[in-house]
Design a protein around this motif. Structure first.
Motif, PDB file in Angstrom:
ATOM      1  N   ALA A  16       0.831  -1.215   0.000  1.00 50.83           N
ATOM      2  CA  ALA A  16       0.000   0.000   0.000  1.00 50.83           C
ATOM      3  C   ALA A  16       0.862   1.260   0.000  1.00 50.83           C
ATOM      4  O   ALA A  16       1.852   1.340   0.724  1.00 50.83           O
ATOM      5  N   GLY A  17       0.500   2.208  -0.851  1.00 45.54           N
ATOM      6  CA  GLY A  17       1.184   3.489  -0.853  1.00 45.54           C
ATOM      7  C   GLY A  17       2.526   3.490  -1.563  1.00 45.54           C
ATOM      8  O   GLY A  17       3.260   4.460  -1.495  1.00 45.54           O
ATOM      9  N   LYS A  20       1.778   2.396  -6.858  1.00 39.05           N
ATOM     10  CA  LYS A  20       1.454   1.512  -7.983  1.00 39.05           C
ATOM     11  C   LYS A  20       0.427   2.102  -8.935  1.00 39.05           C
ATOM     12  O   LYS A  20       0.653   2.168 -10.135  1.00 39.05           O
ATOM     13  N   ALA A  40      -9.128  -1.515  -7.340  1.00 43.34           N
ATOM     14  CA  ALA A  40     -10.454  -0.895  -7.501  1.00 43.34           C
ATOM     15  C   ALA A  40     -11.544  -1.968  -7.560  1.00 43.34           C
ATOM     16  O   ALA A  40     -12.685  -1.726  -7.153  1.00 43.34           O
ATOM     17  N   TYR A  42     -11.456  -4.921  -5.882  1.00 40.36           N
ATOM     18  CA  TYR A  42     -11.700  -5.352  -4.493  1.00 40.36           C
ATOM     19  C   TYR A  42     -12.471  -4.278  -3.741  1.00 40.36           C
ATOM     20  O   TYR A  42     -13.352  -4.565  -2.922  1.00 40.36           O
ATOM     21  N   SER A 104      -9.337  -4.758   2.426  1.00 39.76           N
ATOM     22  CA  SER A 104      -8.253  -5.698   2.726  1.00 39.76           C
ATOM     23  C   SER A 104      -8.787  -6.992   3.371  1.00 39.76           C
ATOM     24  O   SER A 104      -8.454  -8.090   2.898  1.00 39.76           O
ATOM     25  N   ARG A 113     -11.928 -13.530  -4.374  1.00 40.06           N
ATOM     26  CA  ARG A 113     -10.810 -13.435  -5.328  1.00 40.06           C
ATOM     27  C   ARG A 113     -11.140 -14.220  -6.599  1.00 40.06           C
ATOM     28  O   ARG A 113     -10.894 -13.768  -7.714  1.00 40.06           O
ATOM     29  N   GLY A 133      -1.458  -4.150  -8.608  1.00 41.90           N
ATOM     30  CA  GLY A 133      -2.138  -4.775  -7.477  1.00 41.90           C
ATOM     31  C   GLY A 133      -1.170  -5.492  -6.563  1.00 41.90           C
ATOM     32  O   GLY A 133      -0.059  -5.022  -6.318  1.00 41.90           O
ATOM     33  N   ARG A 134      -1.620  -6.643  -6.056  1.00 40.41           N
ATOM     34  CA  ARG A 134      -0.801  -7.410  -5.127  1.00 40.41           C
ATOM     35  C   ARG A 134      -0.364  -8.740  -5.739  1.00 40.41           C
ATOM     36  O   ARG A 134       0.637  -9.324  -5.350  1.00 40.41           O
ATOM     37  N   ASP A 135      -1.143  -9.250  -6.679  1.00 39.51           N
ATOM     38  CA  ASP A 135      -0.897 -10.596  -7.213  1.00 39.51           C
ATOM     39  C   ASP A 135      -0.961 -10.615  -8.738  1.00 39.51           C
ATOM     40  O   ASP A 135      -1.254 -11.633  -9.335  1.00 39.51           O
ATOM     41  N   ARG A 161       0.527   8.943   1.093  1.00 44.27           N
ATOM     42  CA  ARG A 161      -0.891   8.657   1.236  1.00 44.27           C
ATOM     43  C   ARG A 161      -1.636   9.851   1.833  1.00 44.27           C
ATOM     44  O   ARG A 161      -2.699  10.233   1.366  1.00 44.27           O
ATOM     45  N   ARG A 185      -2.205  -3.225   7.194  1.00 44.81           N
ATOM     46  CA  ARG A 185      -2.759  -3.702   5.926  1.00 44.81           C
ATOM     47  C   ARG A 185      -1.724  -4.566   5.174  1.00 44.81           C
ATOM     48  O   ARG A 185      -2.050  -5.622   4.641  1.00 44.81           O
ATOM     49  N   ARG A 192      -1.883 -13.445   4.216  1.00 44.97           N
ATOM     50  CA  ARG A 192      -3.072 -14.251   3.941  1.00 44.97           C
ATOM     51  C   ARG A 192      -2.728 -15.511   3.147  1.00 44.97           C
ATOM     52  O   ARG A 192      -1.697 -15.566   2.461  1.00 44.97           O
TER      53      ARG A 192
END
Ligand code: CDP
Length: 230
Positions: A16-17, A20, A40, A42, A104, A113, A133-135, A161, A185, A192
């Protein structure tokens, strides 16, 4: 059969922040590619659940089909990808503190997901996409041509942020509180079980702590250009 890609898929993952989304949007603009802001999506599912009045305690028990039935979609409008809920295009309502905080925990739910996976892959089918994103580089587009992993110091991410949210320079106390929220976060996103935030093995690292926005954008654009003649 999937049509051949007309250009590369570029993935930008990171905590986060780390910048990206703003970086991905600008890189896409300069390359004439589309931009997929997977966060966006999620956020849109979170917003849809809140709007439908489904209590947070019940989210985990929902099936993939329930998440799909909320009606979140991605549509192309020229070069832009829009996130919709039914017919409605969603924008600023996705960035409220409530949605940010709940997106989150929502993103930990495997059925949520899974419900978003096809939407994201369809957006990348023809290539010429910058996805953040993350993945993105690990799960959604494992065969992406260019993968970047963005990192930045926690303090710097908190500062960015807060500046993004308001114009006044933040106080020490505000910075510390935001850093704690981001750290929490990050920990949840990285810890996870499904699709944790993880650096793709074949990603190029980009530490943006001391880079200005323009330098950051340039670095990614250069990388894409050296790998792919665009
Ligand atoms: O920009 P920021 O990091 O604040 O948030 P975002 O990218 O809009 O993502 C919102 C939330 O969605 C994150 O906290 C992640 O938990 C989740 N997310 C995810 O799990 N996988 C993605 N590919 C993108 C976002």
């Amino acid at each position: 059969m999937t049509p051949p890609r007309e250009g590369p898929v570029v993935t930008l993952d990171g905590p986060a922040g780390s910048g990206k989304s703003t970086t991905a949007r600008e890189v896409a603009l300069r390359l004439g590619f589309r931009h997929l802001d997977s966060g966006a999506l999620y956020r849109a599912v979170t917003y849809a659940l809140l709007e439908a009045g489904v209590p947070e305690a019940e989210w985990e028990a929902l099936a993939e089909a329930d998440f799909r039935a909320l009606g979140v979609s991605v549509t192309a409008e020229g070069e832009a990808l829009r996130v919709r809920l039914g017919e409605r295009v969603l924008g600023p309502e996705l960035r409220t503190p409530e949605v940010t905080a709940l997106a989150s925990p929502l993103a930990r739910i495997p059925q949520a997901r899974a419900a978003l996976l096809d939407l994201q892959r369809q957006a990348g089918e023809r290539g010429c996409l910058v996805a953040d994103g993350r993945d993105m580089g690990t799960v959604v587009f494992p065969d992406a041509e260019v993968k970047v992993f963005l990192v930045a110091d926690l303090g710097e991410r908190a500062r960015r942020r807060l500046l993004e949210q308001g114009s006044a320079p933040p106080s020490r106390g505000e910075l510390d509180a935001e850093a704690a929220r981001i750290a929490e976060r990050d920990e949840r996103d990285a810890g996870r079980a499904v699709s944790p935030l993880r650096r793709p093995d074949d990603a190029v690292d980009l530490d943006t702590t001391r880079l200005g926005f323009e330098e950051q954008v340039q670095a990614v654009v250069e990388l894409v250009r050296t790998r792919w003649r665009v």
